[in-house]
Write a protein that holds these residues in place. Structure first.
Motif, PDB file in Angstrom:
ATOM      1  N   LYS A  53       0.993  -1.207   0.119  1.00 26.82           N
ATOM      2  CA  LYS A  53       0.168   0.088   0.041  1.00 26.82           C
ATOM      3  C   LYS A  53       0.734   1.513  -0.093  1.00 26.82           C
ATOM      4  N   HIS A  54       2.005   1.209   0.625  1.00 22.81           N
ATOM      5  CA  HIS A  54       2.563   2.489   0.896  1.00 22.81           C
ATOM      6  C   HIS A  54       3.583   2.626  -0.279  1.00 22.81           C
ATOM      7  N   MET A  57       1.649   4.147  -2.674  1.00 22.28           N
ATOM      8  CA  MET A  57       1.103   5.514  -2.103  1.00 22.28           C
ATOM      9  C   MET A  57       2.473   6.477  -2.595  1.00 22.28           C
ATOM     10  N   TYR A  58       3.539   5.974  -2.393  1.00 24.69           N
ATOM     11  CA  TYR A  58       4.837   6.762  -2.678  1.00 24.69           C
ATOM     12  C   TYR A  58       5.350   6.566  -3.959  1.00 24.69           C
TER      13      TYR A  58
END
Length: 322
Positions: A53-54, A57-58
């Motif tokens: 997920k991160h 996101m990044y």
């Protein structure tokens, strides 16, 4: 652009994550709750989900990373990437953590015991000041530790090296949960400090706020004992002096055998601050070999909650370097 490392600190309450540079500088941090339900089977999937997920996101991909490092409770097989006996995670059977996380993230994965990983963090970027020889004691609910010699963790024959909480400091002392008597953990952990305070209170006849609180049936914590010692409460000072004696004695044994540059004290009890190191120092000097006494410092940990993720990232660096 230089590649990054993901560091993970797996605890019984939260899982802490960080994206770090190769130099151990934290660039992003986040955490999730540790879901230990259903025999802990949700823990690894939730870690994989949080990483993916991160990364999305990044705007990052697995190719942006050298690897993932993780510190975990329990008995760790660092070679095979498995964990067993992490009872606060409900992991009673062998957990193939590396296999699952590598399959779920497509990033190389490395793991070690959480106390060892915190030791690596403090040795590299914290109070150890990148010295190759550092001993780390974590003084919390129990007492754990990590030993670093020549920039490498000492694991021992079965991975149990660094059990500093079970150095015997009083053969006639309290029973320990490990089955022995008089372990350092029984007198220098947060619960051990309270145990000593209650015992000392029974025979203490002077005027003391700590004694009043205990006799009144109020709950006390190790923090209460150290806070009252800072206020010169006579009973609290006696307790802190006894804790310091045991820590000084145990630290002298470690120093005489290992000759580290620094013994770092971390964990909740270490938050007492300089009153702890200042009271330990005379006992440490009393029981150490002269050349060791002059070359070994006792210092407080400085990384706090970041020690785990920073140390976990250094697992990746060390493994890639080999």
């Amino acid at each position: 652009m230089s590649k990054k490392i993901i560091g993970i600190d797996l605890g019984g309450t939260t899982v802490k994550f960080a994206i770090l540079t190769e130099e151990g500088e934290i660039q992003q941090k986040w955490s999730i709750e540790t879901d230990i339900s259903e025999e802990g089977t949700k823990i690894v999937p939730s870690i994989i989900e949080a990483i993916n997920k991160h990364l999305h996101m990044y705007g990052m991909t697995p190719e942006d990373f050298i690897g993932i490092g993780m510190g975990s409770p329990g008995t760790i097989d660092a070679v095979n990437g498995t964990v067993i006996g992490a009872y606060n995670l409900n992991w009673k059977t062998v957990q193939p953590v590396r296999e699952q996380i590598e399959a779920g993230t497509q990033i190389p994965f490395f793991i070690d015991n959480d106390a060892n990983v915190a030791a690596l963090g403090e040795a590299w970027r914290g109070a150890g000041e990148s010295d190759p020889n550092v001993v780390f004691l974590t003084l919390g609910t129990g007492v754990g530790g990590g030993i670093i010699v020549g920039k490498k963790l000492v694991h021992g024959a079965i991975g149990a090296a660094g059990e500093v909480g079970h150095i015997t400091v009083d053969p006639n002392g309290y029973a320990c949960t490990c089955g022995k008597t008089g372990c350092l953990e029984t007198v220098a952990s947060a619960t051990g400090v309270v145990h000593l305070a209650r015992d000392f209170s029974d025979s203490f006849a002077g005027d003391s706020r700590l004694k009043y609180i205990i006799d009144d049936g109020q709950l006390i914590t190790a923090k209460d004992v150290f806070d009252l010692a800072k206020e010169k409460d006579p009973l609290a000072l006696m307790v802190v002096d006894k804790v310091a004696y045991y820590l000084g004695l145990a630290s002298s044994h470690l120093a005489n055998i290992l000759n580290p540059s620094t013994i770092v004290l971390g964990g909740g009890v270490s938050k007492a601050g300089e009153i702890l190191t200042e009271t330990i120092q005379p006992y440490f000097e009393k029981y150490t070999f002269p050349t060791i006494r002059r070359s070994t410092k006792i210092r407080l940990a400085i990384l706090g909650n970041d020690a785990g993720v920073i140390g976990a990232s250094s697992l990746v660096k060390a493994s890639v370097a080999e």
